[in-house]
Design a protein around this motif. Structure first.
Motif, short mmCIF file in Angstrom:
data_model
loop_
_atom_site.label_atom_id
_atom_site.label_comp_id
_atom_site.label_asym_id
_atom_site.label_seq_id
_atom_site.Cartn_x
_atom_site.Cartn_y
_atom_site.Cartn_z
N HIS A 40 0.83 -1.21 0.00
CA HIS A 40 0.00 0.00 0.00
C HIS A 40 0.87 1.27 0.00
O HIS A 40 0.49 2.27 -0.59
CB HIS A 40 -0.99 -0.01 1.17
CG HIS A 40 -0.38 0.20 2.52
ND1 HIS A 40 0.22 -0.83 3.23
CD2 HIS A 40 -0.25 1.30 3.29
CE1 HIS A 40 0.67 -0.36 4.38
NE2 HIS A 40 0.40 0.93 4.44
N ARG A 43 2.41 1.55 -3.62
CA ARG A 43 1.41 2.08 -4.57
C ARG A 43 1.26 3.58 -4.43
O ARG A 43 1.17 4.31 -5.42
CB ARG A 43 0.06 1.39 -4.36
CG ARG A 43 -0.01 0.02 -4.97
CD ARG A 43 -1.44 -0.52 -5.00
NE ARG A 43 -1.97 -0.75 -3.67
CZ ARG A 43 -1.78 -1.85 -2.97
NH1 ARG A 43 -1.08 -2.84 -3.47
NH2 ARG A 43 -2.31 -1.98 -1.77
N ARG A 44 1.25 4.07 -3.20
CA ARG A 44 1.13 5.51 -2.97
C ARG A 44 2.34 6.25 -3.55
O ARG A 44 2.20 7.27 -4.23
CB ARG A 44 1.01 5.81 -1.47
CG ARG A 44 0.87 7.29 -1.15
CD ARG A 44 0.69 7.55 0.33
NE ARG A 44 1.64 6.87 1.19
CZ ARG A 44 2.87 7.33 1.47
NH1 ARG A 44 3.30 8.45 0.94
NH2 ARG A 44 3.66 6.66 2.28
N MET A 48 -0.22 5.36 -7.61
CA MET A 48 -1.33 4.48 -7.96
C MET A 48 -2.44 4.61 -6.93
O MET A 48 -2.22 4.99 -5.80
CB MET A 48 -0.84 3.03 -8.01
CG MET A 48 0.26 2.80 -9.03
SD MET A 48 1.01 1.17 -8.89
CE MET A 48 -0.32 0.16 -9.49
N LYS A 49 -3.65 4.25 -7.36
CA LYS A 49 -4.79 4.28 -6.46
C LYS A 49 -4.67 3.12 -5.48
O LYS A 49 -4.18 2.04 -5.81
CB LYS A 49 -6.09 4.12 -7.23
CG LYS A 49 -6.39 5.30 -8.12
CD LYS A 49 -7.70 5.10 -8.84
CE LYS A 49 -7.99 6.27 -9.76
NZ LYS A 49 -9.25 6.10 -10.48
N PRO A 50 -5.15 3.33 -4.24
CA PRO A 50 -5.13 2.24 -3.27
C PRO A 50 -6.09 1.13 -3.69
O PRO A 50 -7.01 1.36 -4.47
CB PRO A 50 -5.57 2.91 -1.97
CG PRO A 50 -6.26 4.14 -2.38
CD PRO A 50 -5.70 4.55 -3.71
N ASP A 51 -5.90 -0.06 -3.14
CA ASP A 51 -6.81 -1.17 -3.42
C ASP A 51 -8.20 -0.83 -2.92
O ASP A 51 -8.36 -0.23 -1.86
CB ASP A 51 -6.35 -2.44 -2.71
CG ASP A 51 -5.18 -3.11 -3.43
OD1 ASP A 51 -4.94 -2.79 -4.60
OD2 ASP A 51 -4.53 -3.96 -2.80
N ALA A 52 -9.19 -1.26 -3.67
CA ALA A 52 -10.57 -1.10 -3.23
C ALA A 52 -10.83 -2.10 -2.10
O ALA A 52 -10.33 -3.22 -2.12
CB ALA A 52 -11.52 -1.36 -4.39
#
Length: 55
Positions: A40, A43-44, A48-52
């Motif tokens: 996480h 990704r930040r 990138m967008k965080p996981d849903a």
């Protein structure tokens, strides 16, 4: 994610990323002698967008 490939992917030096980890600016986990940045956080840093989260 290991530090070296993440640093390369975000255009930062390994030493710079290790410095950010040591100062607490970037969360990391040490397993044995290896240092990993949680997915996480990686990704930040990569923009990138965080996981849903499933409801």
């Amino acid at each position: 994610m290991r530090v070296a490939p993440l640093a390369e992917a975000i255009g930062m030096s390994r030493g710079g990323l290790y410095g950010a980890i040591e100062s607490g600016d970037v969360e990391a986990v040490k397993i044995g002698r290896a240092v990993f940045v949680p997915a996480h956080v990686a990704r930040r840093l990569l923009g990138m967008k965080p996981d849903a989260i499933a409801a």
